[in-house]
Design a protein around this motif. Structure first.
Motif, mmCIF file in Angstrom:
data_model
loop_
_atom_site.group_PDB
_atom_site.id
_atom_site.type_symbol
_atom_site.label_atom_id
_atom_site.label_comp_id
_atom_site.label_asym_id
_atom_site.label_seq_id
_atom_site.Cartn_x
_atom_site.Cartn_y
_atom_site.Cartn_z
ATOM 1 N N VAL A 47 0.835 -1.202 0.000
ATOM 2 C CA VAL A 47 0.000 0.000 0.000
ATOM 3 C C VAL A 47 0.873 1.256 0.000
ATOM 4 N N MET A 48 1.996 1.175 0.708
ATOM 5 C CA MET A 48 2.907 2.320 0.748
ATOM 6 C C MET A 48 3.470 2.634 -0.640
ATOM 7 N N VAL A 49 3.885 1.589 -1.343
ATOM 8 C CA VAL A 49 4.411 1.787 -2.698
ATOM 9 C C VAL A 49 3.346 2.398 -3.596
ATOM 10 N N LYS A 50 2.114 1.877 -3.481
ATOM 11 C CA LYS A 50 1.021 2.393 -4.311
ATOM 12 C C LYS A 50 0.736 3.856 -3.982
ATOM 13 N N ALA A 51 0.802 4.189 -2.703
ATOM 14 C CA ALA A 51 0.547 5.573 -2.301
ATOM 15 C C ALA A 51 1.638 6.490 -2.849
ATOM 16 N N ILE A 52 2.889 6.032 -2.781
ATOM 17 C CA ILE A 52 3.996 6.849 -3.302
ATOM 18 C C ILE A 52 3.819 7.067 -4.804
ATOM 19 N N VAL A 53 3.446 5.998 -5.518
ATOM 20 C CA VAL A 53 3.274 6.114 -6.968
ATOM 21 C C VAL A 53 2.129 7.084 -7.289
ATOM 22 N N ALA A 54 1.018 6.972 -6.548
ATOM 23 C CA ALA A 54 -0.125 7.852 -6.793
ATOM 24 C C ALA A 54 0.252 9.303 -6.496
ATOM 25 N N LEU A 55 0.978 9.529 -5.414
ATOM 26 C CA LEU A 55 1.383 10.889 -5.068
ATOM 27 C C LEU A 55 2.398 11.439 -6.063
ATOM 28 N N PHE A 56 3.237 10.548 -6.583
ATOM 29 C CA PHE A 56 4.214 10.947 -7.595
ATOM 30 C C PHE A 56 3.484 11.416 -8.859
#
Lengths: 297, 262
Positions: free
Chosen positions: B115-124
């Motif tokens: 979920v953290m990786v997905k959140a970083i990608v979405a925020l990126f």
């Protein structure tokens, strides 16, 4: 070393989905280095049992241990991996990226190029997964499963979608791999596949183990053998009274005796009668399978 | 290393639940290679700004400490960020439909790290979208507002859009399909209109009351707040937080019901 710890240890494992009892009490121990086939018709509980070995679901009761560890712990250490039937791949990345992605998640991994070569997909490494055929995708899943150099490999209907040649190559890779000490458990409903490639067949039906042994043991266990001999005017009553005989049939000059213990019948025929041209045949695994799983019509 | 030397006691569990830069890099590349995501989140908001926002009538009209072009620039940046984070959230559902989430459960990757990786990608992606609109706006020269307003509005639009990551996740779970964005795209355009991103809505009208209850309203007003200054209205904050709770609860509810084998 851990040679005394079984690769798989299931004790009294059950799995219920609401009112449906998918697995109804399985006890199973698999020693390191064994190649075991999980054979059973669709819906027998094979996949549910494998899911519990992988920690993808919790047993309703009983316990599952992999190399003496909880399944999730064994996965986190890269000790067990699996090849699933379908899906499980991202379409928009390349074959190599898929392998690199998976490799990055483990502490201990093999060289990516070695694994690509072993799975026979070096040539398509830069191809997008969506452009790969079903067989190529299956080899990619195999490569992903080999990455962590697992002690136990679980394969759920691994050759679905492969052609005959692909199937043969796949199994020769698995066999040579197992000789190095890797334990392999594969689920299949191909009887021939289980008989040809496994050291041991665990037959499951309706969520229970109904037979466990080598291919030939399973076959004889199911229904014994048929003894045929050329014999004039056989004493059918005497044949029928032999231990383990369940059927005697005369067709022309031949007598057919079906028995659990074919040796007794053969000994009797050769010693006590003038029988000649004796033949002993086991029935095919297909027939044995249907008898044992109780799905014979 | 051959299998004969496998000693279970020598095998370790990865740190950080399996989080690492290789997978993050591949995830970033994935989203940038996705033509539809790039067109909708990076290019479309810029084009919308250039079409609507640079109208000579708007460059002359004042809006708070800037002009109407600046107002529209902020709105388009917020719209881009919302699209970006929503697609980021929906991506999780797509991966679940493909069986990739299940595949990942056969690796040491922890759900939290995922979920953290997905959140970083979405925020990126959200940040890229906000930057694209702002850089084009800056180069184009029509929008006028003080520097601190540029920055504050951009940061609020970007961070506030996190709420829509949960929205994408929730809807993605409700409609698990690879094409969930085809439903979400038009839905977001409608919500953006209702939330006041396309055209200003009078707050004391019937439409204004409806608008105040829709999910983009809070973010739209908070992002434009630096332009006007003063205290932010409580209803904006309540709107944003309320919808965050609704989306997170919805996603959690669907996830907990998710016992299907996919």
């Amino acid at each position: 070393m851990s040679s005394s710890i079984p690769a798989v240890s299931l004790s009294g494992v059950t799995k219920h989905f609401g009112a449906v009892q998918a697995v109804r009490g399985i006890d199973l121990t698999i020693e390191p280095g064994e190649v075991v086939a999980f054979l059973g018709p669709n819906g027998a509980g094979k996949t549910s049992t494998i899911d519990m070995m992988l920690g993808l679901s919790e047993p309703t009761s009983g316990s599952a241990q992999i190399l003496g560890l909880e399944p999730r712990d064994a996965i986190a250490r890269g000790l067990v991996s699996a090849v699933m039937q379908t899906g499980g791949l991202l379409k928009d990345i390349t074959v190599r990226e898929t392998v690199a992605y998976t490799a990055s998640l483990f502490v201990h991994t093999r060289d990516i190029d070695d694994v690509l070569a072993e799975a026979g997909i070096t040539g398509i490494a830069d191809r997008k997964v969506e452009k790969c055929s079903g067989g190529e995708q299956q080899r990619l899943r195999f490569a992903m499963a080999l990455l962590s150099d697992p002690a136990l490999l679980l394969l759920d209907e691994p050759t679905t979608g492969m052609d005959v040649e692909g199937r043969r190559t796949f199994w020769s890779a698995i066999r040579s791999d197992a000789q190095k000490g890797r334990t392999v458990l594969f689920a299949t409903h191909y009887l021939e596949e289980a008989d040809q490639y496994a050291d041991r067949i665990v037959l499951i039906s309706h969520g229970k183990v109904v037979a466990d042994g080598s291919g030939s043991e399973i076959k004889s266990l199911a229904s014994g053998r048929t003894v045929r001999a050329t014999l004039n005017q056989p004493d059918t009553a005497a044949l029928a009274s032999l231990p383990g005989v369940d059927n005697v049939e005369v067709r022309g000059e031949s007598v057919y005796v079906h028995a659990k213990d074919s040796d007794v019948v053969a000994r009797y025929l050769l010693n006590e009668t003038s029988a000649r041209d004796l033949e002993i045949t086991a029935q095919g695994l297909e027939e044995a399978f249907l008898n044992l799983t109780g799905d014979a019509t | 290393m051959s299998a004969t030397t496998i000693d279970p006691t020598q095998r370790r569990v990865p740190p950080l639940g399996g989080f690492n830069l290789t997978m993050l890099g591949i995830e970033m590349r994935r989203i940038l290679r996705n033509r539809r995501a790039v067109i909708f989140t990076l290019i479309m908001p810029v084009i919308l700004y250039l079409i609507i926002g640079t109208n000579s009538q708007y460059t002359g009209d004042k809006a708070g400490s800037g002009n109407v072009s600046a107002y529209i620039l902020i709105s388009m940046a917020a719209y881009g960020a919302v699209l970006a984070t929503t697609s980021g959230g929906a991506m999780v559902a797509t991966e679940r439909a493909l069986g990739w989430s299940r595949q990942l459960r056969l690796t040491p990757l922890s759900p939290i790290a995922y979920v953290m990786v997905k959140a970083i990608v979405a925020l990126f992606l959200g940040l890229s979208s906000v930057l694209a609109v702002n850089i084009v706006g800056l180069l184009n020269g029509k929008a006028e507002m003080p520097t601190h307003v540029w920055i504050a509005a951009g940061v609020i639009a970007w961070l506030g859009s996190i709420v829509f990551g949960a929205f994408g996740l929730f809807v993605g779970y409700l409609l698990p399909s690879e094409n969930v964005m085809q439903v979400l795209g038009p839905a977001l355009a409608g919500l953006a209109a209702l939330g006041g991103l396309w055209f200003p809505i009078k707050s004391d009208s019937v439409l204004g009351h409806i608008s105040a209850c829709t999910p983009i309203y809070g973010l739209a007003n908070l992002a434009r707040w630096p332009l006007y200054g003063g205290a932010p209205h409580l209803v904006w904050i309540l709107n944003l937080l309320g919808w965050l709770i609704v989306f997170v609860a919805g996603a959690a509810w669907r996830m907990s019901k998710d016992t299907a084998r996919v």
